[in-house]
Write a protein that holds these residues in place. Structure first.
Motif, PDB file in Angstrom:
ATOM      1  N   GLU A  98      87.173 -31.461 -46.433  1.00  0.00           N
ATOM      2  CA  GLU A  98      88.658 -30.852 -46.100  1.00  0.00           C
ATOM      3  C   GLU A  98      87.524 -29.538 -45.459  1.00  0.00           C
ATOM      4  O   GLU A  98      87.956 -28.910 -44.571  1.00  0.00           O
ATOM      5  CB  GLU A  98      89.975 -30.850 -46.457  1.00  0.00           C
ATOM      6  CG  GLU A  98      90.116 -32.616 -46.434  1.00  0.00           C
ATOM      7  CD  GLU A  98      90.666 -32.647 -47.735  1.00  0.00           C
ATOM      8  OE1 GLU A  98      91.367 -31.593 -48.583  1.00  0.00           O
ATOM      9  OE2 GLU A  98      91.817 -33.873 -47.852  1.00  0.00           O
ATOM     10  N   GLY A  99      87.603 -28.629 -46.709  1.00  0.00           N
ATOM     11  CA  GLY A  99      87.456 -27.257 -46.670  1.00  0.00           C
ATOM     12  C   GLY A  99      86.185 -27.065 -45.271  1.00  0.00           C
ATOM     13  O   GLY A  99      86.073 -26.194 -44.997  1.00  0.00           O
ATOM     14  N   ALA A 100      84.543 -27.898 -45.315  1.00  0.00           N
ATOM     15  CA  ALA A 100      83.888 -27.983 -44.471  1.00  0.00           C
ATOM     16  C   ALA A 100      85.029 -27.926 -43.412  1.00  0.00           C
ATOM     17  O   ALA A 100      84.105 -27.059 -42.026  1.00  0.00           O
ATOM     18  CB  ALA A 100      83.063 -28.677 -44.875  1.00  0.00           C
ATOM     19  N   ALA A 101      85.593 -28.389 -42.837  1.00  0.00           N
ATOM     20  CA  ALA A 101      85.948 -28.699 -41.311  1.00  0.00           C
ATOM     21  C   ALA A 101      86.759 -27.046 -41.194  1.00  0.00           C
ATOM     22  O   ALA A 101      86.413 -27.314 -40.092  1.00  0.00           O
ATOM     23  CB  ALA A 101      87.307 -30.116 -41.160  1.00  0.00           C
ATOM     24  N   MET A 102      87.657 -27.434 -41.912  1.00  0.00           N
ATOM     25  CA  MET A 102      87.990 -25.204 -41.329  1.00  0.00           C
ATOM     26  C   MET A 102      87.113 -24.819 -41.703  1.00  0.00           C
ATOM     27  O   MET A 102      87.487 -23.584 -41.109  1.00  0.00           O
ATOM     28  CB  MET A 102      88.799 -25.396 -42.872  1.00  0.00           C
ATOM     29  CG  MET A 102      90.034 -26.158 -42.713  1.00  0.00           C
ATOM     30  SD  MET A 102      91.526 -26.084 -44.264  1.00  0.00           S
ATOM     31  CE  MET A 102      90.425 -26.013 -45.534  1.00  0.00           C
ATOM     32  N   SER A 106      78.140 -26.496 -41.017  1.00  0.00           N
ATOM     33  CA  SER A 106      77.901 -26.841 -40.094  1.00  0.00           C
ATOM     34  C   SER A 106      77.084 -28.816 -40.893  1.00  0.00           C
ATOM     35  O   SER A 106      76.828 -28.432 -42.482  1.00  0.00           O
ATOM     36  CB  SER A 106      75.532 -26.456 -39.872  1.00  0.00           C
ATOM     37  OG  SER A 106      75.164 -26.252 -41.500  1.00  0.00           O
ATOM     38  N   PRO A 107      77.198 -29.864 -39.823  1.00  0.00           N
ATOM     39  CA  PRO A 107      76.346 -31.070 -40.620  1.00  0.00           C
ATOM     40  C   PRO A 107      75.100 -30.320 -41.592  1.00  0.00           C
ATOM     41  O   PRO A 107      75.355 -31.127 -42.669  1.00  0.00           O
ATOM     42  CB  PRO A 107      75.984 -31.595 -39.637  1.00  0.00           C
ATOM     43  CG  PRO A 107      76.745 -31.284 -37.729  1.00  0.00           C
ATOM     44  CD  PRO A 107      76.418 -29.894 -38.673  1.00  0.00           C
ATOM     45  N   ARG A 108      74.095 -30.465 -41.532  1.00  0.00           N
ATOM     46  CA  ARG A 108      73.105 -29.809 -41.925  1.00  0.00           C
ATOM     47  C   ARG A 108      73.480 -28.942 -43.662  1.00  0.00           C
ATOM     48  O   ARG A 108      73.047 -30.228 -44.417  1.00  0.00           O
ATOM     49  CB  ARG A 108      72.069 -28.631 -42.054  1.00  0.00           C
ATOM     50  CG  ARG A 108      70.588 -28.668 -42.406  1.00  0.00           C
ATOM     51  CD  ARG A 108      69.679 -27.721 -41.921  1.00  0.00           C
ATOM     52  NE  ARG A 108      68.615 -27.397 -42.507  1.00  0.00           N
ATOM     53  CZ  ARG A 108      67.487 -26.871 -41.626  1.00  0.00           C
ATOM     54  NH1 ARG A 108      67.712 -26.267 -40.916  1.00  0.00           N
ATOM     55  NH2 ARG A 108      66.352 -27.044 -43.183  1.00  0.00           N
ATOM     56  N   THR A 109      74.719 -28.116 -43.829  1.00  0.00           N
ATOM     57  CA  THR A 109      75.018 -27.402 -44.801  1.00  0.00           C
ATOM     58  C   THR A 109      75.787 -28.732 -45.557  1.00  0.00           C
ATOM     59  O   THR A 109      75.307 -28.693 -46.790  1.00  0.00           O
ATOM     60  CB  THR A 109      75.518 -26.435 -44.920  1.00  0.00           C
ATOM     61  OG1 THR A 109      74.680 -25.472 -43.677  1.00  0.00           O
ATOM     62  CG2 THR A 109      75.889 -25.621 -45.904  1.00  0.00           C
ATOM     63  N   GLY A 111      75.812 -31.832 -44.946  1.00  0.00           N
ATOM     64  CA  GLY A 111      74.546 -32.572 -45.417  1.00  0.00           C
ATOM     65  C   GLY A 111      73.948 -32.973 -46.819  1.00  0.00           C
ATOM     66  O   GLY A 111      74.031 -33.234 -47.985  1.00  0.00           O
ATOM     67  N   ALA A 112      73.195 -31.125 -47.269  1.00  0.00           N
ATOM     68  CA  ALA A 112      72.914 -30.517 -48.723  1.00  0.00           C
ATOM     69  C   ALA A 112      73.513 -30.493 -49.295  1.00  0.00           C
ATOM     70  O   ALA A 112      74.196 -30.576 -50.933  1.00  0.00           O
ATOM     71  CB  ALA A 112      72.724 -29.381 -47.944  1.00  0.00           C
ATOM     72  N   VAL A 113      74.906 -30.393 -49.185  1.00  0.00           N
ATOM     73  CA  VAL A 113      75.510 -30.245 -50.702  1.00  0.00           C
ATOM     74  C   VAL A 113      76.490 -31.603 -51.184  1.00  0.00           C
ATOM     75  O   VAL A 113      76.502 -31.626 -52.640  1.00  0.00           O
ATOM     76  CB  VAL A 113      77.710 -29.430 -50.191  1.00  0.00           C
ATOM     77  CG1 VAL A 113      78.365 -29.474 -50.751  1.00  0.00           C
ATOM     78  CG2 VAL A 113      77.014 -28.164 -49.417  1.00  0.00           C
ATOM     79  N   GLY A 114      76.333 -32.268 -49.860  1.00  0.00           N
ATOM     80  CA  GLY A 114      77.060 -34.050 -50.455  1.00  0.00           C
ATOM     81  C   GLY A 114      75.753 -34.330 -51.210  1.00  0.00           C
ATOM     82  O   GLY A 114      76.198 -35.371 -52.212  1.00  0.00           O
ATOM     83  N   GLU A 115      74.308 -33.686 -50.602  1.00  0.00           N
ATOM     84  CA  GLU A 115      72.963 -34.553 -51.624  1.00  0.00           C
ATOM     85  C   GLU A 115      73.382 -34.196 -52.863  1.00  0.00           C
ATOM     86  O   GLU A 115      72.794 -34.709 -54.169  1.00  0.00           O
ATOM     87  CB  GLU A 115      71.874 -34.622 -50.895  1.00  0.00           C
ATOM     88  CG  GLU A 115      70.811 -34.688 -51.715  1.00  0.00           C
ATOM     89  CD  GLU A 115      68.858 -33.980 -50.880  1.00  0.00           C
ATOM     90  OE1 GLU A 115      68.028 -34.270 -51.272  1.00  0.00           O
ATOM     91  OE2 GLU A 115      69.488 -33.976 -49.042  1.00  0.00           O
ATOM     92  N   ALA A 116      73.773 -32.654 -53.403  1.00  0.00           N
ATOM     93  CA  ALA A 116      73.530 -31.870 -54.180  1.00  0.00           C
ATOM     94  C   ALA A 116      74.987 -33.105 -55.529  1.00  0.00           C
ATOM     95  O   ALA A 116      74.353 -33.005 -56.529  1.00  0.00           O
ATOM     96  CB  ALA A 116      74.064 -31.110 -54.475  1.00  0.00           C
TER      97      ALA A 116
END
Length: 401
Positions: A98-102, A106-109, A111-116
């Protein structure tokens, strides 16, 4: 993410308590406080990790090890903990997206947070599992030590007081049975090198000089088959069934039987039971005494060659066992009746009136039975040696030369 952590923590706690009933304790303020502390600590460490991937996570990992130990201590599995971690991760990922959409991240960032996030969840689950395993191992080790002490107490001579047995049995989580049988183990068979696995109600200590067990209620339905199956890979002797306070007597007979089985005096095919060899055990209870009796009663054979001694001793034993019937002796020994009669005349010349005395015949049968049991083991025979000097006494070959 930092300004929103308190709000995220509230959402996580609500989701966890909804999904995991064990963690929903409205009347327990201290437990709710512990849950909030855990959630907040995880969130802060995760944000620190995103900000600095090299950030040390030692404290939170140790914290989850402690949680895992606590779950084990309360007798729960790790299912609730793992469900809680997944529920918290789901809420975290929802808020992050939700915060990333607002923020138009970037998808790359993202994705990195999701991986972490996934990596962090795995580390927390692994830490909890490690602490859980440590606690279980510690409990199992302590329980095993208690069971070994209980085994020592049951084998004590003189016997321990029933109250002492009951107290230690309760601490070892071992229901005190009415009867037990002790088991003495030899070396594992060559075709079964692995240690046997025993049911939990069997007390076992395989570290003893003679590995030993106690089997509760050995005469109960199906117990004999269970014991045979568990002991199939080792030379094992089951002692007599006794009251639990007399376990020391059962292990003494089991060890004695095991010793005779290892020497080959008792045939060891499958699991050996002492009660099936009581006469042999009585016969070998005092080997010095039986050797002395042999020296006295078999002295008339002492001047003969060993081969003659063997034939005459075998014939005399068969004669005593068959009611002094020559024809039955012949059938037992698979020789001609005339041969038996010839040997019997030799025995009459050697022993004379001794063969007419029932007490002396009884003594002769005892020593001849012992001799027959040892006849296949060179160096372990009860037979007089050939005399080389004149005298009334005869040297006797002892059990162990």
């Amino acid at each position: 993410m930092r300004p929103h952590l308190d709000e995220v923590a509230d959402d996580m706690i609500q989701e966890i308590q909804t999904r995991v009933r064990e963690y929903d304790r409205p009347g327990d303020g201290s437990y709710s406080g512990t849950l909030r502390l855990a959630v907040e600590r995880v969130l802060h460490y995760f944000v620190d990790r995103v900000a600095d991937p090299e950030h040390e996570q030692v404290s939170v990992i140790d914290f989850f090890r402690a949680i895992g130990r606590g779950e084990a201590g309360e007798g729960r599995s790790l299912d609730a903990m793992q469900t809680a971690i997944r529920a918290g991760g789901m809420i975290a990922w929802r808020r992050i997206t939700e915060g990333a959409a607002m923020l138009e991240t970037s998808p790359r960032t993202l994705g990195a947070v999701g991986e972490a996030l996934m990596s962090f969840q795995d580390e927390l689950a692994a830490a909890a599992a490690e602490g859980y395993a440590q606690a279980k191992a510690a409990v199992a080790g302590e329980m095993q030590r208690r069971r070994k002490r209980l085994l020592d107490l049951l084998f004590a001579d003189p016997p321990a007081a029933p109250e002492a047995i009951a107290d230690l049995a309760a601490a070892a989580h071992w229901p005190v049975p009415r009867t037990v049988a002790a088991v003495a183990l030899g070396q594992p068979r060559q075709d079964s090198p692995h240690q046997p696995a025993f049911p939990p109600d069997i007390l076992a200590d395989l570290t003893r000089r003679t590995p030993s067990l106690i089997v509760p209620d050995p005469d109960g339905p199906g117990r004999a088959k269970l014991v045979d199956r568990a002991l199939s890979g080792s030379l094992a002797v089951v002692g007599p069934t006794v009251p639990v306070t007399e376990a020391a007597r059962s292990i003494q007979w089991a060890r004695k039987t095991l010793g005779l089985a290892q020497r080959g005096v008792i045939e060891a095919s499958g699991v050996v039971r002492s009660v099936e060899h009581m006469s042999t055990l009585i016969l070998f209870q005092d080997e010095e005494l039986i050797t002395s009796l042999a020296q006295l009663r078999l002295a008339p054979l002492s001047h003969l060659r060993v081969s003659q001694q063997d034939r005459l001793a075998e014939t005399l034993l068969a004669w005593l066992q068959s009611g002094r019937n020559a024809n039955e002796v012949a059938m037992r020994l698979h020789v001609h009746p005339q041969t038996v009669r010839y040997r019997l005349r030799q025995l009459e010349e050697l022993f004379g009136d001794q063969l007419l005395d029932p007490d002396l015949r009884f003594d002769l049968e005892i020593v001849l039975r012992a001799r027959a049991l040892l006849s296949d083991h060179p160096g372990e025979q009860i037979i007089p040696s050939r005399r080389e000097a004149v005298g009334d006494s005869a040297e006797i070959v002892s059990f162990r030369r």
